[in-house]
Scaffold this active site. Structure first.
Site, PDB file in Angstrom:
ATOM      1  N   LYS A 193       7.829 -32.762  18.781  1.00  0.00           N
ATOM      2  CA  LYS A 193       7.034 -33.295  17.780  1.00  0.00           C
ATOM      3  C   LYS A 193       6.081 -32.093  16.983  1.00  0.00           C
ATOM      4  O   LYS A 193       5.174 -32.146  18.106  1.00  0.00           O
ATOM      5  CB  LYS A 193       6.312 -34.822  17.820  1.00  0.00           C
ATOM      6  CG  LYS A 193       6.062 -34.945  16.405  1.00  0.00           C
ATOM      7  CD  LYS A 193       4.841 -34.116  15.489  1.00  0.00           C
ATOM      8  CE  LYS A 193       3.473 -34.660  16.093  1.00  0.00           C
ATOM      9  NZ  LYS A 193       2.967 -33.918  15.337  1.00  0.00           N
ATOM     10  N   GLU A 269      -2.966 -31.225  27.894  1.00  0.00           N
ATOM     11  CA  GLU A 269      -4.164 -30.207  27.802  1.00  0.00           C
ATOM     12  C   GLU A 269      -5.046 -30.367  26.415  1.00  0.00           C
ATOM     13  O   GLU A 269      -5.029 -30.569  25.697  1.00  0.00           O
ATOM     14  CB  GLU A 269      -3.371 -28.908  27.862  1.00  0.00           C
ATOM     15  CG  GLU A 269      -3.912 -27.471  28.714  1.00  0.00           C
ATOM     16  CD  GLU A 269      -4.211 -26.848  26.698  1.00  0.00           C
ATOM     17  OE1 GLU A 269      -5.916 -27.395  26.403  1.00  0.00           O
ATOM     18  OE2 GLU A 269      -3.373 -26.033  25.906  1.00  0.00           O
ATOM     19  N   CYS A 303      -7.884 -23.436  22.632  1.00  0.00           N
ATOM     20  CA  CYS A 303      -8.286 -24.053  23.862  1.00  0.00           C
ATOM     21  C   CYS A 303      -8.921 -23.204  24.884  1.00  0.00           C
ATOM     22  O   CYS A 303     -10.346 -24.136  25.359  1.00  0.00           O
ATOM     23  CB  CYS A 303      -7.404 -24.641  24.136  1.00  0.00           C
ATOM     24  SG  CYS A 303      -6.496 -24.457  25.304  1.00  0.00           S
ATOM     25  N   GLU A 400     -16.186 -28.682  20.341  1.00  0.00           N
ATOM     26  CA  GLU A 400     -15.111 -27.324  20.215  1.00  0.00           C
ATOM     27  C   GLU A 400     -15.004 -26.434  19.112  1.00  0.00           C
ATOM     28  O   GLU A 400     -15.086 -27.115  17.957  1.00  0.00           O
ATOM     29  CB  GLU A 400     -13.984 -27.510  20.771  1.00  0.00           C
ATOM     30  CG  GLU A 400     -13.109 -26.483  21.199  1.00  0.00           C
ATOM     31  CD  GLU A 400     -11.467 -26.990  21.815  1.00  0.00           C
ATOM     32  OE1 GLU A 400     -11.239 -26.436  22.453  1.00  0.00           O
ATOM     33  OE2 GLU A 400     -10.810 -28.053  21.946  1.00  0.00           O
TER      34      GLU A 400
END
Length: 498
Positions: A193, A269, A303, A400
């Protein structure tokens, strides 16, 4: 920052021909097909805000079709010789490299990164297929005599079964190959996906894999605007045995909860809040170069990007001045423009989120050295930015950033640096610069992160395990560890041979 000229906003001449080659349906049963209800959605060019193409939007019924297709292909693919599986992946690797320009431009068009960044991702992403093509034939077990002498212990490895990969928008090729490669090498079938912002690269990849020899049903791709419903339906299907997700910790927690119902194998992750530490004994030229790489790679939308730049106070002023000079000179514009060094953010929501983090920090007293603003035009551009004098607890130090904003903090001692670096719920990547070998050994051990870069600003490597600790995730991708995430261990107890 230096904007590119208006003439650079025109799409490359090859764009239309390339887009015409990309499948725009769901990829089920070895080829493209329409969604069950005919639904479609637009994929935007983030440099202009204008749609590139429309693609099919999978429904819950399509999720069931996807699992049916994967289940039908599973036994034959598991029985396929490991060498054959590896050769198919190797052929796909070679095809991606041969079509480097196509994949690079497609990523630039749908994600926004510069062509140089996209070319780098083609090299990086394709390498996962080469790496796991070699690992396919190295799936090993063991046979030992039981310590009591009453038989033999046989340990074998078997594919986990049907897998689901939910991939992010920031590395649309590499995040797909990093999951598809080990799954197919291990003998699993996989449903992908892709992120709604960047499905096109995955669709072209599915076509390449099919041409390389992947049988129908072994790989399925479900682009959709109905991700929560479609993913929930896939996770609820008892035939699914594993989920691999790259994305936010918030969504990862939801998937972990859904995975618990059927006790699925998981690889997660998740988010990061990477510290980038510069000690006063560092080579400042190298540290500035590393900070640029760790901060601006992929436009900061990574990330592993440096989120908090921690600089020992003895060199902080000089380091910040040098960093500001470099970032202020960064040319911003459409990723396909030759002069561009930084492209747009993925969408207006992400651009505005970055702006809100900077605005909040400034409202609490932070100083902007360069940037700090959205850029005008039809795309989703944000100026490359350097800020410091940030109040403790500001959102920009906790969340983040996922954008081209360098948030600089000072510290006095090594212990201070470690305390600040580890003061986060996350533990994906960390970086530090020092020329003191004893410090290198101490700090490497003390940093709470799954990945540590020593005097390096870019550390990802297909041959190395990639994964975090704490709320940055579970499991490893890449390296010899990566294929193990797609294998079950079976113990067979045999009687004595005589």
């Amino acid at each position: 920052m230096t904007p590119t000229s208006d003439s650079d906003n025109r799409l490359p001449d090859t764009a239309d021909a390339l887009l015409a080659q990309v499948p725009t349906g769901l990829w089920i049963g070895g080829g493209p097909c329409a969604a069950s209800d005919g639904a479609v959605f637009d994929v935007l060019n983030p440099a202009t805000g204008i749609p590139l193409v429309s693609v099919a939007s999978a429904s819950v019924d399509d999720a069931v079709r996807a699992v049916d297709s994967a289940a039908a292909a599973a036994a034959e693919w598991e029985a396929t010789a490991p060498r054959t599986r590896g050769e198919i992946l190797r052929a796909a690797f070679e095809s991606i490299i041969a079509r480097r320009d196509d994949f690079a431009l497609l990523m630039t068009l749908e994600m926004g990164k510069t062509l140089a960044e996209s070319q780098g991702e083609v090299t990086y992403g394709a390498e996962f297929f080469r790496w796991f093509s070699e690992e396919a034939a190295r799936i090993n077990g063991r046979v030992t005599t039981a310590p009591a002498g009453n038989g033999q212990i046989v340990v074998t490895k078997e594919p986990v079964g049907i897998c689901l990969a939910v991939t992010p928008w920031n590395f649309p090729l590499a995040m797909a190959t990093r999951k598809i490669g080990p799954a197919l090498a291990a003998g699993c079938t996989m449903i992908v996906k892709p992120a709604e912002d960047t499905p096109l690269t995955t669709m072209l990849l599915a076509k390449v894999l099919s041409e390389a020899g992947v049988p129908p049903g072994v790989l399925t791709v479900l682009p959709t605007l109905r991700a929560p419903e479609v993913v929930a339906a896939l996770m609820a299907d008892e035939r699914l045995r594993k989920v691999s997700f790259t994305g936010s910790t918030q969504v990862g927690k939801i998937l972990l909860g859904q995975a618990a119902d059927n006790v699925l194998r998981t690889s997660m992750e998740l988010g990061g809040n990477a510290p980038f530490i510069v000690f006063d004994d560092a080579d400042l030229d190298a540290a500035v170069d590393g900070a640029i790489a760790a901060k601006l790679r992929n436009g900061g939308e990574a990330c592993t990007a440096a989120n908090r730049i921690l600089v020992q106070n003895g060199v902080r002023a000089e380091f910040t001045e040098r960093l500001t000079e470099r970032i202020a000179a960064t040319a911003v514009g459409p990723g396909w423009a030759e002069s561009s060094q930084l492209g747009p953010m993925i969408n207006a929501r992400q651009r505005d989120r970055i702006a809100a983090l900077v605005d909040d920090a400034v409202a609490q007293g932070a100083k902007v050295h360069t940037g700090g603003d959205r850029l005008p035009g039809g795309g989703f551009f944000y100026a490359p930015t350097v800020i410091d004098q940030i109040a403790p607890g500001s959102d920009i130090l906790v969340e983040e950033i996922f954008g081209p904003v360098a948030a600089v903090q000072g510290f006095d001692t090594e212990d201070d640096a470690i305390r600040i670096a580890n003061d986060t719920a996350y533990g994906l990547a960390a970086y530090f610069y020092s020329t003191d070998l004893a410090r290198v050994q101490r700090v490497s051990r003390r940093l709470q992160a799954g990945l540590v870069g020593v005097n390096r600003g870019v550390i990802s490597d297909p041959a190395a395990p990639f994964g975090g600790i704490k709320q940055s995730g579970l499991g490893s991708e890449g390296g010899s560890e990566g294929i193990g995430e797609y294998l079950n261990t079976k113990y067979i107890a045999l009687p004595p041979t005589q």
